[in-house]
Write a protein that holds these residues in place. Structure first.
Motif, PDB file in Angstrom:
ATOM      1  N   MET A   7      44.731   4.738 -41.957  1.00 54.03           N
ATOM      2  CA  MET A   7      45.559   5.724 -42.631  1.00 54.03           C
ATOM      3  C   MET A   7      46.831   5.133 -43.209  1.00 54.03           C
ATOM      4  O   MET A   7      47.503   5.746 -44.012  1.00 54.03           O
ATOM      5  N   GLY A   8      47.186   3.915 -42.800  1.00 54.21           N
ATOM      6  CA  GLY A   8      48.412   3.308 -43.313  1.00 54.21           C
ATOM      7  C   GLY A   8      49.612   4.115 -42.885  1.00 54.21           C
ATOM      8  O   GLY A   8      49.826   4.372 -41.706  1.00 54.21           O
ATOM      9  N   ASN A   9      50.445   4.528 -43.865  1.00 52.41           N
ATOM     10  CA  ASN A   9      51.614   5.345 -43.548  1.00 52.41           C
ATOM     11  C   ASN A   9      51.176   6.698 -42.987  1.00 52.41           C
ATOM     12  O   ASN A   9      50.072   7.168 -43.224  1.00 52.41           O
ATOM     13  N   LEU A  10      52.103   7.320 -42.255  1.00 59.33           N
ATOM     14  CA  LEU A  10      51.798   8.617 -41.659  1.00 59.33           C
ATOM     15  C   LEU A  10      51.488   9.645 -42.746  1.00 59.33           C
ATOM     16  O   LEU A  10      52.168   9.718 -43.762  1.00 59.33           O
ATOM     17  N   ALA A  11      50.432  10.435 -42.525  1.00 59.58           N
ATOM     18  CA  ALA A  11      49.975  11.391 -43.534  1.00 59.58           C
ATOM     19  C   ALA A  11      50.957  12.547 -43.685  1.00 59.58           C
ATOM     20  O   ALA A  11      51.561  13.009 -42.726  1.00 59.58           O
ATOM     21  N   ASP A  12      51.084  13.015 -44.943  1.00 57.37           N
ATOM     22  CA  ASP A  12      51.942  14.155 -45.270  1.00 57.37           C
ATOM     23  C   ASP A  12      51.066  15.404 -45.336  1.00 57.37           C
ATOM     24  O   ASP A  12      50.147  15.484 -46.159  1.00 57.37           O
ATOM     25  N   ILE A  13      51.323  16.394 -44.469  1.00 60.85           N
ATOM     26  CA  ILE A  13      50.498  17.597 -44.381  1.00 60.85           C
ATOM     27  C   ILE A  13      51.349  18.820 -44.731  1.00 60.85           C
ATOM     28  O   ILE A  13      52.462  18.985 -44.218  1.00 60.85           O
ATOM     29  N   LEU A  14      50.793  19.677 -45.610  1.00 57.73           N
ATOM     30  CA  LEU A  14      51.458  20.924 -46.005  1.00 57.73           C
ATOM     31  C   LEU A  14      50.772  22.091 -45.289  1.00 57.73           C
ATOM     32  O   LEU A  14      49.563  22.249 -45.378  1.00 57.73           O
ATOM     33  N   ILE A  15      51.551  22.912 -44.565  1.00 48.64           N
ATOM     34  CA  ILE A  15      51.029  24.080 -43.849  1.00 48.64           C
ATOM     35  C   ILE A  15      51.487  25.337 -44.581  1.00 48.64           C
ATOM     36  O   ILE A  15      52.672  25.489 -44.898  1.00 48.64           O
ATOM     37  N   VAL A  16      50.521  26.260 -44.833  1.00 51.02           N
ATOM     38  CA  VAL A  16      50.823  27.499 -45.562  1.00 51.02           C
ATOM     39  C   VAL A  16      50.395  28.682 -44.699  1.00 51.02           C
ATOM     40  O   VAL A  16      49.215  28.870 -44.419  1.00 51.02           O
ATOM     41  N   ASP A  17      51.351  29.516 -44.270  1.00 47.56           N
ATOM     42  CA  ASP A  17      51.053  30.690 -43.443  1.00 47.56           C
ATOM     43  C   ASP A  17      52.233  31.646 -43.545  1.00 47.56           C
ATOM     44  O   ASP A  17      53.400  31.211 -43.481  1.00 47.56           O
ATOM     45  N   ASP A  18      51.942  32.953 -43.720  1.00 46.89           N
ATOM     46  CA  ASP A  18      53.034  33.924 -43.850  1.00 46.89           C
ATOM     47  C   ASP A  18      53.595  34.351 -42.503  1.00 46.89           C
ATOM     48  O   ASP A  18      54.522  35.151 -42.449  1.00 46.89           O
ATOM     49  N   GLU A  19      53.048  33.842 -41.388  1.00 48.04           N
ATOM     50  CA  GLU A  19      53.552  34.156 -40.054  1.00 48.04           C
ATOM     51  C   GLU A  19      54.401  32.986 -39.536  1.00 48.04           C
ATOM     52  O   GLU A  19      53.862  31.900 -39.282  1.00 48.04           O
ATOM     53  N   PRO A  20      55.712  33.153 -39.382  1.00 51.23           N
ATOM     54  CA  PRO A  20      56.568  32.051 -38.927  1.00 51.23           C
ATOM     55  C   PRO A  20      56.118  31.452 -37.595  1.00 51.23           C
ATOM     56  O   PRO A  20      56.216  30.232 -37.402  1.00 51.23           O
ATOM     57  N   ASN A  22      53.077  31.117 -36.450  1.00 51.52           N
ATOM     58  CA  ASN A  22      51.955  30.207 -36.703  1.00 51.52           C
ATOM     59  C   ASN A  22      52.443  28.892 -37.308  1.00 51.52           C
ATOM     60  O   ASN A  22      51.956  27.810 -36.964  1.00 51.52           O
ATOM     61  N   LEU A  23      53.431  28.989 -38.217  1.00 51.16           N
ATOM     62  CA  LEU A  23      53.974  27.778 -38.836  1.00 51.16           C
ATOM     63  C   LEU A  23      54.621  26.868 -37.795  1.00 51.16           C
ATOM     64  O   LEU A  23      54.409  25.654 -37.784  1.00 51.16           O
ATOM     65  N   ARG A  24      55.405  27.488 -36.894  1.00 48.42           N
ATOM     66  CA  ARG A  24      56.078  26.674 -35.865  1.00 48.42           C
ATOM     67  C   ARG A  24      55.059  26.006 -34.949  1.00 48.42           C
ATOM     68  O   ARG A  24      55.192  24.819 -34.608  1.00 48.42           O
ATOM     69  N   LEU A  25      54.034  26.772 -34.556  1.00 42.68           N
ATOM     70  CA  LEU A  25      53.025  26.223 -33.651  1.00 42.68           C
ATOM     71  C   LEU A  25      52.320  25.015 -34.261  1.00 42.68           C
ATOM     72  O   LEU A  25      52.233  23.946 -33.649  1.00 42.68           O
ATOM     73  N   LEU A  26      51.819  25.172 -35.489  1.00 42.91           N
ATOM     74  CA  LEU A  26      51.100  24.074 -36.135  1.00 42.91           C
ATOM     75  C   LEU A  26      52.025  22.913 -36.468  1.00 42.91           C
ATOM     76  O   LEU A  26      51.649  21.741 -36.332  1.00 42.91           O
ATOM     77  N   ALA A  39      56.227  22.987 -44.303  1.00 45.37           N
ATOM     78  CA  ALA A  39      55.718  24.322 -44.016  1.00 45.37           C
ATOM     79  C   ALA A  39      56.301  25.325 -45.001  1.00 45.37           C
ATOM     80  O   ALA A  39      57.506  25.310 -45.271  1.00 45.37           O
ATOM     81  N   VAL A  40      55.441  26.193 -45.556  1.00 42.88           N
ATOM     82  CA  VAL A  40      55.878  27.236 -46.479  1.00 42.88           C
ATOM     83  C   VAL A  40      55.249  28.561 -46.074  1.00 42.88           C
ATOM     84  O   VAL A  40      54.206  28.600 -45.424  1.00 42.88           O
ATOM     85  N   LEU A  41      55.861  29.671 -46.548  1.00 40.77           N
ATOM     86  CA  LEU A  41      55.477  31.008 -46.078  1.00 40.77           C
ATOM     87  C   LEU A  41      54.634  31.808 -47.070  1.00 40.77           C
ATOM     88  O   LEU A  41      54.230  32.923 -46.754  1.00 40.77           O
ATOM     89  N   SER A  42      54.364  31.277 -48.263  1.00 39.94           N
ATOM     90  CA  SER A  42      53.623  32.067 -49.243  1.00 39.94           C
ATOM     91  C   SER A  42      52.790  31.167 -50.131  1.00 39.94           C
ATOM     92  O   SER A  42      53.009  29.953 -50.207  1.00 39.94           O
ATOM     93  N   GLY A  43      51.847  31.794 -50.869  1.00 40.23           N
ATOM     94  CA  GLY A  43      50.995  31.048 -51.778  1.00 40.23           C
ATOM     95  C   GLY A  43      51.782  30.449 -52.928  1.00 40.23           C
ATOM     96  O   GLY A  43      51.535  29.300 -53.340  1.00 40.23           O
ATOM     97  N   GLU A  44      52.730  31.190 -53.502  1.00 38.78           N
ATOM     98  CA  GLU A  44      53.540  30.684 -54.614  1.00 38.78           C
ATOM     99  C   GLU A  44      54.325  29.452 -54.188  1.00 38.78           C
ATOM    100  O   GLU A  44      54.400  28.457 -54.925  1.00 38.78           O
ATOM    101  N   MET A  45      54.910  29.518 -52.992  1.00 39.40           N
ATOM    102  CA  MET A  45      55.674  28.365 -52.490  1.00 39.40           C
ATOM    103  C   MET A  45      54.757  27.164 -52.271  1.00 39.40           C
ATOM    104  O   MET A  45      55.138  26.017 -52.514  1.00 39.40           O
ATOM    105  N   ALA A  46      53.524  27.438 -51.830  1.00 36.70           N
ATOM    106  CA  ALA A  46      52.577  26.349 -51.595  1.00 36.70           C
ATOM    107  C   ALA A  46      52.234  25.630 -52.887  1.00 36.70           C
ATOM    108  O   ALA A  46      52.185  24.389 -52.940  1.00 36.70           O
TER     109      ALA A  46
END
Length: 426
Positions: A7-20, A22-26, A39-46
């Motif tokens: 994987m080389g450098n640490l992977a950058d992961i984007l989490i999208v969920d409207d429940e805060p 769930n975002l904190r847990l993941l 982490a973002v809270l909406s589809g538009e932000m994603a």
């Protein structure tokens, strides 16, 4: 800590969920594994975040306001700069057609909530490696064309990479076959259960009618033959017989939903709602309820089932009322290839944590205070899902409830039929 040399450098992961929550847990879970997390809270932000800085993988919730996960994934796959990003859906929706739709819009995997930590990490690692291998393969193919002097070494590396890809594909095929077998077993089990419910319910009605008949004969006895206590017992027997007969009838109706003989046809939603209101005329009058509805679309489905769907939802809104008279409004709007219907009321509402619980058969929150069998909302879910849609609830205690359900448009029905015909899209 994630330290895989592939994987080389640490992977950058984007989490999208409207429940805060769930975002904190993941986010905490993945940060503990050493990943970079946004982490973002909406589809538009994603969509904005993915275009601004492309992540290596996206964990995407489905049920979000304004723009659901399916639409977000569809948009990502239609943009050249984001179409290669692997999207893993993470959702509480566990029906087969939900997963088919997720793969149809471009998802690479589907994780069902509540999830196991080890499963989430394993699937993320798997798809990051697959994505890495795919990118590496493309890079090596380019080098083969540009650097002929290194052809032998590059071909050997390519063969090794292809071998790993084939092994990964074979593992996924084995997993898919196991999933198909499990789904077939589940379908067979459900069919057996429905047959048992129908037979058991039918055989119960005959002795129940006999009990009810004898109780009514006792009730007709001449005055003085039964004392007040005995009359009270007889009335209770008749009430319980009537309630049990209602329960058996609804259970039979629920069991027969999978075997309806009606053909799908074009239906005017306005007329379906009008029929439901006519059936509920007594309840509406007694509760001084006001039911309004907007201009509603033409849909495809079975008439009796959609009348039952609207009737159950409106009757539910009337039943769970507050002191003031019930106010109920039915509306619909077009979203992509689905019509989104809503039935809004000013009733007692429920706690959001029970919004899934109430759609399970025989599950009731107010059994002591309100009459009912616990089958009505389970029937609603089954009708909606059989027509290729989904149903859910938004509610707040004391502030009323809004039931939402989707129905595919004519184009959406054709697309689902095509997907069903070929199993799933490539």
């Amino acid at each position: 800590m994630n330290s895989d040399p592939m994987m080389g450098n640490l992977a950058d992961i984007l989490i999208v969920d409207d429940e805060p929550n769930n975002l904190r847990l993941l986010s905490n879970l993945l940060k503990q594994q050493g990943y970079k997390v946004r982490a973002v809270l909406s589809g538009e932000m994603a969509l904005s975040a993915a275009k601004l800085m492309q992540p290596e993988l996206i964990l995407l919730d489905i049920m979000m306001p304004d723009m659901d996960g399916y639409h977000v994934c569809h948009q990502l796959k239609n943009e050249s700069e984001t179409c290669q990003i692997p999207v893993i859906f993470v959702s509480a929706k566990d029906q087969g057609f939900d997963k088919v739709k997720a793969f149809a819009v471009g998802g690479v995997d589907y994780i069902t909530k509540p999830f196991q930590v080890e499963e989430v990490i394993a699937r993320i690692n798997c798809h990051l490696k697959l994505n890495y291998l795919q990118m590496k393969l493309e890079e090596q193919n380019y080098q083969l064309q540009a650097e002929m002097c290194q052809r032998n070494a590059a071909e050997k590396a390519l063969q090794e990479q292809n071998k790993q890809l084939r092994q990964e594909i074979e593992r996924r095929q084995i997993t898919e076959l196991a999933l198909q077998k499990a789904n077939q077993e589940l379908a067979r089990s459900n069919a057996d259960l429905e047959q048992f419910a129908a037979i058991a319910s039918h055989d119960l009605r005959s002795p129940l009618a006999t009990i009810n008949g004898y109780a009514q004969l006792l009730q007709m006895c001449e005055k003085g033959q039964l004392n007040d206590k005995s009359n009270e017992f007889v009335e209770q027997i008749i009430k319980l017989c009537d309630r049990t007969d209602l329960l058996i009838g609804e259970l039979l109706s629920y069991a027969h939903l999978n075997h309806t003989q009606e053909q799908f046809q074009l239906l005017q939603s306005d007329r379906l709602v009008q029929q439901a209101l006519e059936n509920l005329a007594t309840e509406i009058y007694q509760n001084k309820a006001e039911v309004t509805y907007d201009a509603l679309p033409t849909i495809i489905g079975t008439e009796s089932q959609f009348v039952q769907l609207f009737q159950n939802l409106i009757e539910n809104a009337i039943k769970y009322r507050r002191e003031e008279p019930p106010r109920i409004h039915v509306s619909a709007l077009l979203q992509d290839h689905d019509y989104l219907f809503s039935i809004q009321d000013n009733g007692i509402g429920i706690d959001e944590q029970y919004s899934e619980h109430i759609f399970q058969i025989f599950k009731r929150l107010h059994a002591q205070d309100y009459p009912g069998t616990g089958i009505g909302l389970a029937t609603c879910r089954k009708i909606v899902e059989q027509h290729g849609g989904s149903i859910w609830l938004k509610s707040e205690v004391g502030q009323g409830s809004t039931f939402y359900f989707t129905v595919p448009t004519a184009k959406g029905v054709v697309e689902r039929q095509m997907i069903a015909a070929i199993g799933h899209p490539n």
